[in-house]
Design an enzyme around this catalytic site. Sequence first.
Site, PDB file in Angstrom:
ATOM      1  N   ASP A   1       0.832  -1.208   0.000  1.00  0.00           N
ATOM      2  CA  ASP A   1       0.000   0.000   0.000  1.00  0.00           C
ATOM      3  C   ASP A   1       0.867   1.259   0.000  1.00  0.00           C
ATOM      4  O   ASP A   1       1.972   1.261   0.541  1.00  0.00           O
ATOM      5  CB  ASP A   1      -0.892  -0.023   1.253  1.00  0.00           C
ATOM      6  CG  ASP A   1      -2.072   0.934   1.128  1.00  0.00           C
ATOM      7  OD1 ASP A   1      -2.281   1.503   0.035  1.00  0.00           O
ATOM      8  OD2 ASP A   1      -2.787   1.126   2.132  1.00  0.00           O
TER       9      ASP A   1
ATOM     10  N   ASN B   1     -10.548  -2.697  -6.133  1.00  0.00           N
ATOM     11  CA  ASN B   1      -9.737  -1.778  -6.947  1.00  0.00           C
ATOM     12  C   ASN B   1     -10.392  -1.492  -8.307  1.00  0.00           C
ATOM     13  O   ASN B   1     -10.110  -0.471  -8.943  1.00  0.00           O
ATOM     14  CB  ASN B   1      -8.323  -2.332  -7.182  1.00  0.00           C
ATOM     15  CG  ASN B   1      -7.432  -2.273  -5.951  1.00  0.00           C
ATOM     16  OD1 ASN B   1      -6.490  -3.059  -5.811  1.00  0.00           O
ATOM     17  ND2 ASN B   1      -7.704  -1.339  -5.035  1.00  0.00           N
TER      18      ASN B   1
ATOM     19  N   ARG C   1      -5.321  -2.284   8.473  1.00  0.00           N
ATOM     20  CA  ARG C   1      -6.468  -3.152   8.197  1.00  0.00           C
ATOM     21  C   ARG C   1      -6.061  -4.143   7.115  1.00  0.00           C
ATOM     22  O   ARG C   1      -5.053  -3.949   6.429  1.00  0.00           O
ATOM     23  CB  ARG C   1      -7.686  -2.339   7.764  1.00  0.00           C
ATOM     24  CG  ARG C   1      -7.435  -1.500   6.560  1.00  0.00           C
ATOM     25  CD  ARG C   1      -8.653  -0.676   6.125  1.00  0.00           C
ATOM     26  NE  ARG C   1      -8.195   0.274   5.126  1.00  0.00           N
ATOM     27  CZ  ARG C   1      -7.679   1.456   5.395  1.00  0.00           C
ATOM     28  NH1 ARG C   1      -7.600   1.900   6.645  1.00  0.00           N
ATOM     29  NH2 ARG C   1      -7.243   2.238   4.432  1.00  0.00           N
TER      30      ARG C   1
HETATM   31  C1  FPP Z   1      -1.978   0.270  -3.266  1.00  0.00           C
HETATM   32  O1  FPP Z   1      -1.549   1.597  -3.356  1.00  0.00           O
HETATM   33  C2  FPP Z   1      -1.441  -0.509  -4.363  1.00  0.00           C
HETATM   34  C3  FPP Z   1      -2.184  -1.054  -5.359  1.00  0.00           C
HETATM   35  C4  FPP Z   1      -3.653  -0.908  -5.471  1.00  0.00           C
HETATM   36  C5  FPP Z   1      -1.545  -1.821  -6.434  1.00  0.00           C
HETATM   37  C6  FPP Z   1      -0.405  -2.692  -5.997  1.00  0.00           C
HETATM   38  C7  FPP Z   1       0.309  -3.123  -7.194  1.00  0.00           C
HETATM   39  C8  FPP Z   1       1.640  -3.027  -7.387  1.00  0.00           C
HETATM   40  C9  FPP Z   1       2.593  -2.587  -6.350  1.00  0.00           C
HETATM   41  C10 FPP Z   1       2.189  -3.477  -8.636  1.00  0.00           C
HETATM   42  C11 FPP Z   1       2.396  -4.959  -8.536  1.00  0.00           C
HETATM   43  C12 FPP Z   1       3.054  -5.464  -9.708  1.00  0.00           C
HETATM   44  C13 FPP Z   1       3.342  -6.760  -9.912  1.00  0.00           C
HETATM   45  C14 FPP Z   1       4.143  -7.142 -11.076  1.00  0.00           C
HETATM   46  C15 FPP Z   1       2.876  -7.803  -8.966  1.00  0.00           C
HETATM   47  P1  FPP Z   1      -2.650   2.729  -3.381  1.00  0.00           P
HETATM   48  O2  FPP Z   1      -2.899   3.111  -4.796  1.00  0.00           O
HETATM   49  O3  FPP Z   1      -3.853   2.299  -2.634  1.00  0.00           O
HETATM   50  O4  FPP Z   1      -1.890   3.858  -2.630  1.00  0.00           O
HETATM   51  P2  FPP Z   1      -2.549   5.003  -1.743  1.00  0.00           P
HETATM   52  O5  FPP Z   1      -3.213   4.308  -0.585  1.00  0.00           O
HETATM   53  O6  FPP Z   1      -1.371   5.806  -1.336  1.00  0.00           O
HETATM   54  O7  FPP Z   1      -3.497   5.749  -2.626  1.00  0.00           O
END
Ligand code: FPP
Length: 239
Positions: A16, A64, A186
């Site tokens: 996250d 998502n 969480r």
């Molecule tokens: C949460 O950050 C992250 C995600 C919804 C996507 C996670 C995916 C990756 C790290 C890429 C994975 C790639 C591979 C190849 C497995 P957020 O967008 O919720 O961040 P925020 O809470 O700061 O808005």
Amino acid sequence: MDSIGPIPLHVGLIMDGNGRWAEQRGKPRLYGHRRGAENVRRIVTHAQSLGIRFLTLYAFSLENNQRPAAEVNGLLSLFELYARRWLSQLLEQGIRIHLIGDVEALRPSTARALRKLEDETQKGEQMTVILAANYGGRDEVLRAMRRFWQSGATKGPSRWEDFEKFLDTAGIPDPDLILRSSGEMRLSHFLPLQSVYSELYFPSVLWPDFSERDLDEAVAVYRRRRRRFGRLGGREMSE
Ligand code: FPP
């Protein structure tokens, strides 16, 4: 004196903070996801060097899908790109990819790219990386129930062992340690049935900055915990 327990067999990672990481730099959220995706490889490599045998990565939750289409499509394109870029390294390191989640409901090009990665790494015996893609905990239960009844069962299961083999995680041990970066505390639908006795850890670092040292620290914290699984006694009972 406090004794130190074994390293975790299975670690779950809720990655996250990509969006906040980008926003802090005045960049679009997808820039953060790209840096987050680049970080995945180094953390997987480090987890393998520590001797962690199962690592589950929460790549994309069912929820998502409710983000703006541009972000969803950008994330799915990243999965396709990194699935291609990652393959040779996974083969070299003997890492098997196992997918969990409703992968076939993703757009076809993403589902194909992820299934291909899973197929082509099936022989990896050193480590299993479980990618949760289009995954939701309650959705997994519903899909498992459908599989249970489609298996020809005539009465409901009476033992957990009779049901868990229908989960996406069949054959995979429950996570010993789950960590979520960015300080949010969480689980957000991450393996709700498998996490009943997982140790939880919430470092404040945002995922693109999550480093090898942060994983070392999480493992060190885990090894100092006393796991009792609802019983009396100390760590020796969990081994
Ligand atoms: C949460 O950050 C992250 C995600 C919804 C996507 C996670 C995916 C990756 C790290 C890429 C994975 C790639 C591979 C190849 C497995 P957020 O967008 O919720 O961040 P925020 O809470 O700061 O808005």
